[in-house]
Motif scaffolding. Sequence first.
Motif, short mmCIF file in Angstrom:
data_model
loop_
_atom_site.label_atom_id
_atom_site.label_comp_id
_atom_site.label_asym_id
_atom_site.label_seq_id
_atom_site.Cartn_x
_atom_site.Cartn_y
_atom_site.Cartn_z
N GLU A 153 17.63 31.94 28.50
CA GLU A 153 18.86 31.33 28.96
C GLU A 153 19.96 32.39 29.03
O GLU A 153 19.86 33.43 28.37
CB GLU A 153 19.31 30.20 28.02
CG GLU A 153 18.29 29.08 27.85
CD GLU A 153 18.13 28.24 29.10
OE1 GLU A 153 19.03 28.29 29.96
OE2 GLU A 153 17.10 27.54 29.22
N PRO A 154 21.00 32.15 29.84
CA PRO A 154 22.14 33.08 29.84
C PRO A 154 22.72 33.24 28.43
O PRO A 154 22.72 32.29 27.64
CB PRO A 154 23.15 32.41 30.78
CG PRO A 154 22.30 31.58 31.69
CD PRO A 154 21.17 31.06 30.82
N ILE A 155 23.18 34.42 28.11
CA ILE A 155 23.72 34.69 26.78
C ILE A 155 25.25 34.78 26.82
O ILE A 155 25.84 35.09 27.85
CB ILE A 155 23.16 35.99 26.19
CG1 ILE A 155 23.54 37.20 27.05
CG2 ILE A 155 21.65 35.91 26.02
CD1 ILE A 155 23.21 38.54 26.43
N ALA A 156 25.85 34.48 25.67
CA ALA A 156 27.28 34.74 25.47
C ALA A 156 27.38 35.99 24.60
O ALA A 156 26.53 36.25 23.76
CB ALA A 156 27.96 33.56 24.80
N ILE A 157 28.44 36.77 24.80
CA ILE A 157 28.61 38.03 24.08
C ILE A 157 29.91 37.99 23.29
O ILE A 157 30.97 37.65 23.83
CB ILE A 157 28.62 39.23 25.05
CG1 ILE A 157 27.29 39.30 25.81
CG2 ILE A 157 28.88 40.53 24.29
CD1 ILE A 157 27.27 40.37 26.89
N ASP A 158 29.82 38.32 22.01
CA ASP A 158 31.01 38.45 21.17
C ASP A 158 31.48 39.91 21.22
O ASP A 158 30.68 40.83 21.00
CB ASP A 158 30.69 38.09 19.71
CG ASP A 158 30.39 36.61 19.54
OD1 ASP A 158 30.91 35.81 20.33
OD2 ASP A 158 29.62 36.27 18.62
N ASP A 159 32.77 40.10 21.48
CA ASP A 159 33.39 41.43 21.45
C ASP A 159 34.34 41.46 20.26
O ASP A 159 35.37 40.79 20.26
CB ASP A 159 34.14 41.70 22.75
CG ASP A 159 33.24 41.63 23.96
OD1 ASP A 159 32.19 42.30 23.96
OD2 ASP A 159 33.55 40.88 24.91
N VAL A 160 33.98 42.24 19.25
CA VAL A 160 34.73 42.24 17.99
C VAL A 160 35.38 43.60 17.78
O VAL A 160 34.70 44.64 17.83
CB VAL A 160 33.79 41.92 16.80
CG1 VAL A 160 34.59 41.88 15.50
CG2 VAL A 160 33.05 40.61 17.03
N GLN A 161 36.68 43.60 17.55
CA GLN A 161 37.37 44.86 17.27
C GLN A 161 37.13 45.26 15.82
O GLN A 161 37.25 44.44 14.90
CB GLN A 161 38.87 44.72 17.53
CG GLN A 161 39.62 46.05 17.43
CD GLN A 161 41.08 45.92 17.79
OE1 GLN A 161 41.83 45.25 17.09
NE2 GLN A 161 41.48 46.57 18.88
#
Length: 283
Positions: free
Chosen positions: A146-154
């Motif tokens: 399935e399509p993925i979601a990406i977390d961008d964490v500073q």
Amino acid sequence: MTSLQHKIDFVLTFAVENANPNGDPLNGNRPRTTAEGLGEMSDVAEKRKIRNRLQDAGERIFVQSTDRTDDGEKSLSDRWKAFTKTLSKEDQKDREALSYRACEQWIDVRSFGQVFAFKGKEKEGDASVSIPVRGPFTIQSAFSLEPIAIDDVQITKSVNGETTDTNKKSSDTMGMKHRVSGRAVYVTHGSISPQLAEKTGFTEKDAEKIKEALLTLFENDESSARPAGSMEVVNLAWFTHNSKAGQYSSAKVHRTAKVDEEGVITVDTAHIPGLHYEVLEGR
């Protein structure tokens, strides 16, 4: 030792949970995705992990990661030159002999193939080398179901990294960390060709070593991007044909492997009667 006598196909599933399986350096090292938003791990990354597992098992590897070098050589060219010095003068001048000896020396060469293309030293009269080896093992890039979601964490720091002119604390910012959000299941497919195995000397024993490497693909692979337990092999479906040519096409065999949302593989045997297979759990 006898080379591989039976065509092999395989399907591998693995799960990624809050980790970055394969960062894209052209996109800020975020997890790779397709145009449709599916997560992707490249075949190059997969073969890197297989090489690492084989190296952990004591096998000799030609394409070694810089941080995992076990022979003291600083480059592929240095490793090649050190190897050729161990050969007779006749073998050093014979391209077929060089190819044979290289396959004999390194399991990744006789498995994946390699192009040896190195410049010689003109002042010493060494000729340039360009020797292609086509390996029997192939693997596709892995894609998420399935399509993925990406977390961008500073990422920030709580310590003073540099002394400033004003004696104030230096910047807290260190950069960004990217990961697949939650859990995603990836699938990849591959095959091993007996015809090409004959040319490189790839054996049944080598195939078993590759199988073991696939089942333990993420062992000793931990990092801040892939914490321990965040990458897990779920299943490996291993199909062994009864001949070198194979009973069925690889595409047909791969289609019979049905993968559920958890990455568990079941095989639809109605379309491949008589083909031996086993579905193994990852370790």
